[in-house]
Design a protein around this motif. Structure first.
Motif, PDB file in Angstrom:
ATOM      1  N   ILE A 183      81.910 -12.349 -20.000  1.00  0.00           N
ATOM      2  CA  ILE A 183      82.360 -11.356 -21.169  1.00  0.00           C
ATOM      3  C   ILE A 183      80.947 -10.254 -21.010  1.00  0.00           C
ATOM      4  N   ASP A 184      82.136  -8.859 -21.053  1.00  0.00           N
ATOM      5  CA  ASP A 184      81.216  -7.622 -20.784  1.00  0.00           C
ATOM      6  C   ASP A 184      81.427  -7.324 -22.532  1.00  0.00           C
ATOM      7  N   GLY A 185      82.119  -8.398 -23.208  1.00  0.00           N
ATOM      8  CA  GLY A 185      82.266  -7.239 -24.908  1.00  0.00           C
ATOM      9  C   GLY A 185      82.612  -8.144 -25.659  1.00  0.00           C
ATOM     10  N   VAL A 186      83.319  -8.315 -27.299  1.00  0.00           N
ATOM     11  CA  VAL A 186      83.358  -8.483 -28.226  1.00  0.00           C
ATOM     12  C   VAL A 186      84.326  -7.976 -29.103  1.00  0.00           C
ATOM     13  N   GLU A 187      84.939  -8.944 -29.642  1.00  0.00           N
ATOM     14  CA  GLU A 187      85.639  -7.733 -31.135  1.00  0.00           C
ATOM     15  C   GLU A 187      85.746  -7.830 -32.278  1.00  0.00           C
ATOM     16  N   ASN A 188      85.142  -7.027 -33.224  1.00  0.00           N
ATOM     17  CA  ASN A 188      85.479  -8.032 -34.107  1.00  0.00           C
ATOM     18  C   ASN A 188      84.744  -7.108 -35.749  1.00  0.00           C
ATOM     19  N   PRO A 189      85.183  -8.060 -37.038  1.00  0.00           N
ATOM     20  CA  PRO A 189      83.980  -6.987 -38.470  1.00  0.00           C
ATOM     21  C   PRO A 189      82.685  -7.146 -37.394  1.00  0.00           C
ATOM     22  N   LEU A 190      82.038  -6.468 -38.811  1.00  0.00           N
ATOM     23  CA  LEU A 190      80.451  -6.445 -38.369  1.00  0.00           C
ATOM     24  C   LEU A 190      79.814  -7.351 -39.032  1.00  0.00           C
ATOM     25  N   SER A 191      80.687  -8.090 -39.300  1.00  0.00           N
ATOM     26  CA  SER A 191      80.058  -9.141 -40.781  1.00  0.00           C
ATOM     27  C   SER A 191      79.900 -10.209 -39.657  1.00  0.00           C
ATOM     28  N   THR A 192      81.263 -10.384 -38.844  1.00  0.00           N
ATOM     29  CA  THR A 192      81.016 -11.219 -38.031  1.00  0.00           C
ATOM     30  C   THR A 192      80.321 -11.317 -36.463  1.00  0.00           C
ATOM     31  N   LEU A 193      79.889 -10.413 -35.965  1.00  0.00           N
ATOM     32  CA  LEU A 193      78.919  -9.674 -34.806  1.00  0.00           C
ATOM     33  C   LEU A 193      77.925 -10.502 -34.873  1.00  0.00           C
ATOM     34  N   TYR A 194      77.357 -10.094 -36.613  1.00  0.00           N
ATOM     35  CA  TYR A 194      76.182  -9.833 -37.110  1.00  0.00           C
ATOM     36  C   TYR A 194      75.667 -11.573 -36.629  1.00  0.00           C
ATOM     37  N   GLY A 195      77.063 -12.076 -37.370  1.00  0.00           N
ATOM     38  CA  GLY A 195      76.589 -13.923 -38.181  1.00  0.00           C
ATOM     39  C   GLY A 195      76.694 -14.713 -37.146  1.00  0.00           C
ATOM     40  N   GLY A 196      77.045 -14.148 -35.122  1.00  0.00           N
ATOM     41  CA  GLY A 196      77.035 -14.968 -34.758  1.00  0.00           C
ATOM     42  C   GLY A 196      76.121 -14.558 -33.411  1.00  0.00           C
ATOM     43  N   SER A 197      75.235 -13.509 -34.296  1.00  0.00           N
ATOM     44  CA  SER A 197      73.580 -12.581 -33.838  1.00  0.00           C
ATOM     45  C   SER A 197      74.151 -12.415 -32.278  1.00  0.00           C
ATOM     46  N   PHE A 198      75.639 -11.531 -32.015  1.00  0.00           N
ATOM     47  CA  PHE A 198      75.612 -11.075 -30.735  1.00  0.00           C
ATOM     48  C   PHE A 198      74.416 -10.427 -30.538  1.00  0.00           C
ATOM     49  N   GLN A 199      74.377  -9.766 -31.475  1.00  0.00           N
ATOM     50  CA  GLN A 199      73.211  -8.662 -31.709  1.00  0.00           C
ATOM     51  C   GLN A 199      71.864  -8.391 -30.853  1.00  0.00           C
ATOM     52  N   GLU A 200      71.596  -9.943 -29.896  1.00  0.00           N
ATOM     53  CA  GLU A 200      70.952 -10.709 -29.489  1.00  0.00           C
ATOM     54  C   GLU A 200      71.032 -10.078 -28.111  1.00  0.00           C
ATOM     55  N   VAL A 201      72.150 -10.093 -27.827  1.00  0.00           N
ATOM     56  CA  VAL A 201      72.561 -10.241 -26.000  1.00  0.00           C
ATOM     57  C   VAL A 201      73.085  -8.554 -25.932  1.00  0.00           C
ATOM     58  N   SER A 202      73.483  -8.154 -27.318  1.00  0.00           N
ATOM     59  CA  SER A 202      74.237  -6.985 -27.127  1.00  0.00           C
ATOM     60  C   SER A 202      73.940  -5.719 -27.802  1.00  0.00           C
ATOM     61  N   LYS A 203      73.834  -4.737 -27.210  1.00  0.00           N
ATOM     62  CA  LYS A 203      73.251  -3.498 -27.935  1.00  0.00           C
ATOM     63  C   LYS A 203      74.395  -2.513 -28.278  1.00  0.00           C
ATOM     64  N   ASN A 204      75.755  -2.303 -27.843  1.00  0.00           N
ATOM     65  CA  ASN A 204      76.375  -0.533 -28.485  1.00  0.00           C
ATOM     66  C   ASN A 204      77.639  -1.562 -29.109  1.00  0.00           C
ATOM     67  N   VAL A 205      78.080  -0.717 -30.582  1.00  0.00           N
ATOM     68  CA  VAL A 205      78.984  -1.245 -31.071  1.00  0.00           C
ATOM     69  C   VAL A 205      79.493   0.342 -31.454  1.00  0.00           C
ATOM     70  N   LEU A 206      80.855   0.330 -30.973  1.00  0.00           N
ATOM     71  CA  LEU A 206      81.741   1.815 -31.471  1.00  0.00           C
ATOM     72  C   LEU A 206      82.909   0.800 -32.616  1.00  0.00           C
ATOM     73  N   LEU A 207      83.019   1.804 -34.092  1.00  0.00           N
ATOM     74  CA  LEU A 207      83.228   1.277 -34.893  1.00  0.00           C
ATOM     75  C   LEU A 207      84.475   1.926 -34.713  1.00  0.00           C
ATOM     76  N   THR A 208      85.676   1.396 -34.212  1.00  0.00           N
ATOM     77  CA  THR A 208      86.951   1.503 -33.848  1.00  0.00           C
ATOM     78  C   THR A 208      87.809   1.348 -34.643  1.00  0.00           C
ATOM     79  N   GLY A 209      87.472   0.554 -35.211  1.00  0.00           N
ATOM     80  CA  GLY A 209      88.788   0.319 -36.852  1.00  0.00           C
ATOM     81  C   GLY A 209      89.831  -0.193 -36.169  1.00  0.00           C
ATOM     82  N   HIS A 210      89.966  -1.087 -34.401  1.00  0.00           N
ATOM     83  CA  HIS A 210      91.567  -0.732 -34.327  1.00  0.00           C
ATOM     84  C   HIS A 210      92.455  -1.818 -35.638  1.00  0.00           C
ATOM     85  N   ILE A 211      91.862  -2.369 -35.662  1.00  0.00           N
ATOM     86  CA  ILE A 211      92.413  -3.524 -36.648  1.00  0.00           C
ATOM     87  C   ILE A 211      92.186  -3.451 -38.680  1.00  0.00           C
ATOM     88  N   LYS A 212      92.867  -2.992 -39.297  1.00  0.00           N
ATOM     89  CA  LYS A 212      92.527  -4.110 -40.381  1.00  0.00           C
ATOM     90  C   LYS A 212      92.734  -5.175 -41.024  1.00  0.00           C
TER      91      LYS A 212
END
Length: 306
Positions: free
Chosen positions: A180-209
């Motif tokens: 996959i090329d990306g994932v969407e989720n709240p910041l806490s979940t993205l960090y909690g899954g350690s995805f920042q170790e393998v993916s380095k770009n976040v766009l703050l879309t806030g597409h779903i509250k």
């Protein structure tokens, strides 16, 4: 009585901490009569597996939302998880207090699932990608992981992505390997899954509250006394308030943690956000695809006072 609680988040995320708080509240207020046994990180099974077991009467609680309930026979609930549906969190709480939401919850109960609490903030969902994305056109051809629910998948397809349904527990290796090329989720979940170790770009879309709910099987709930049921409802709501406090702090903290980990974080301008919202409008013209009631978009907007 011991009730198993399965959820896909880690124990360290705000959701995980709040569930632990819920367990403590329930044990205290029930005088030890009811104990919640927690299974974070999908240790008890996937969300879909747990919901299937709950419908069959197992004493299990899990976290889920309207995108999943739409696939379990209450299609109108799915609209709340379309792209850019809510403008503010006040819109969310207004809709949850409406007669429309009460009716939908009753329909879900008829399908074998009883909502225990709906006041839990899961967070605003943002987009993390291996290569930078700014405009909707940048998503074209990119394989983005979504929770395996039709609403989420079609919502991101409307935005131009190639959606991939996948359990959260499989995302790290899939990002790392390029499945996959990306994932969407709240910041806490993205960090909690350690995805920042393998993916380095976040766009703050806030597409779903993204508010979320805790749910149990209706058959299991019928085996409880009225007092036991009320304890579950009350403590779940109380823990939801605790969760929301944690989530508010987490937004700031996890953004800093992602930044410290070398993630490039981009905020949208008002014009860019409007472009994304426009790209998602075709989703709300797909009512027949989802089996929505006539004029559902207008009905829900009216329920929000729009």
């Amino acid at each position: 009585m011991t009730i198993q609680v399965g959820f896909e988040n880690t124990a360290d995320e705000p959701i995980g901490q709040a569930v632990q708080h819920w367990a403590e509240l329930l044990e205290e207020q029930s005088d030890g009569d009811i104990t919640l046994e927690l299974f974070p990180s999908s240790a008890l099974g996937s969300k879909s597996e747990l919901i299937d077991q709950m419908v069959l009467g197992e004493n299990i609680i899990t976290i889920a939302d309207g995108a999943f309930y739409a696939d379990y026979g209450v299609p109108d609930m799915g609209i709340m998880y379309g792209p850019f549906f809510f403008d503010t969190w006040d819109d969310v709480w207004t809709l949850l207090d409406s007669d429309w939401y009460a009716e939908q919850s009753g329909l879900l109960d008829e399908k074998g699932l009883t909502l225990l609490a709906s006041n839990w903030v899961y967070g605003e969902r943002h987009l993390m990608t291996n290569s930078p994305v700014i405009a909707p056109g940048d998503l074209r051809g990119q394989k983005i992981r979504l929770a395996n629910a039709k609403i989420y998948i079609e919502g991101f397809a409307a935005l131009g992505a190639t959606p991939v349904g996948m359990d959260l527990s499989d995302v790290y290796s899939s990002l790392q390997s390029g499945v996959i090329d990306g994932v969407e989720n709240p910041l806490s979940t993205l960090y909690g899954g350690s995805f920042q170790e393998v993916s380095k770009n976040v766009l703050l879309t806030g597409h779903i509250k993204n508010f979320t709910t805790w749910v149990a099987g209706s058959t299991f709930m019928d085996t409880l006394t009225d007092e036991q049921q009320q304890l579950l409802y009350d403590t779940a709501e109380e823990a939801g308030l605790y969760n929301n406090e944690l989530q508010e702090k987490a937004d700031v903290e996890y953004r800093q943690l992602l930044d410290d980990a070398g993630v490039a974080i981009t905020e949208l301008t008002d014009e860019q956000r409007a472009e994304w919202a426009d790209a998602g409008k075709s989703f709300y013209e797909m009512g027949d695809t989802f089996g929505w009631s006539d004029d559902l978009y207008d009905v829900t907007r009216e329920a929000m006072g729009k």
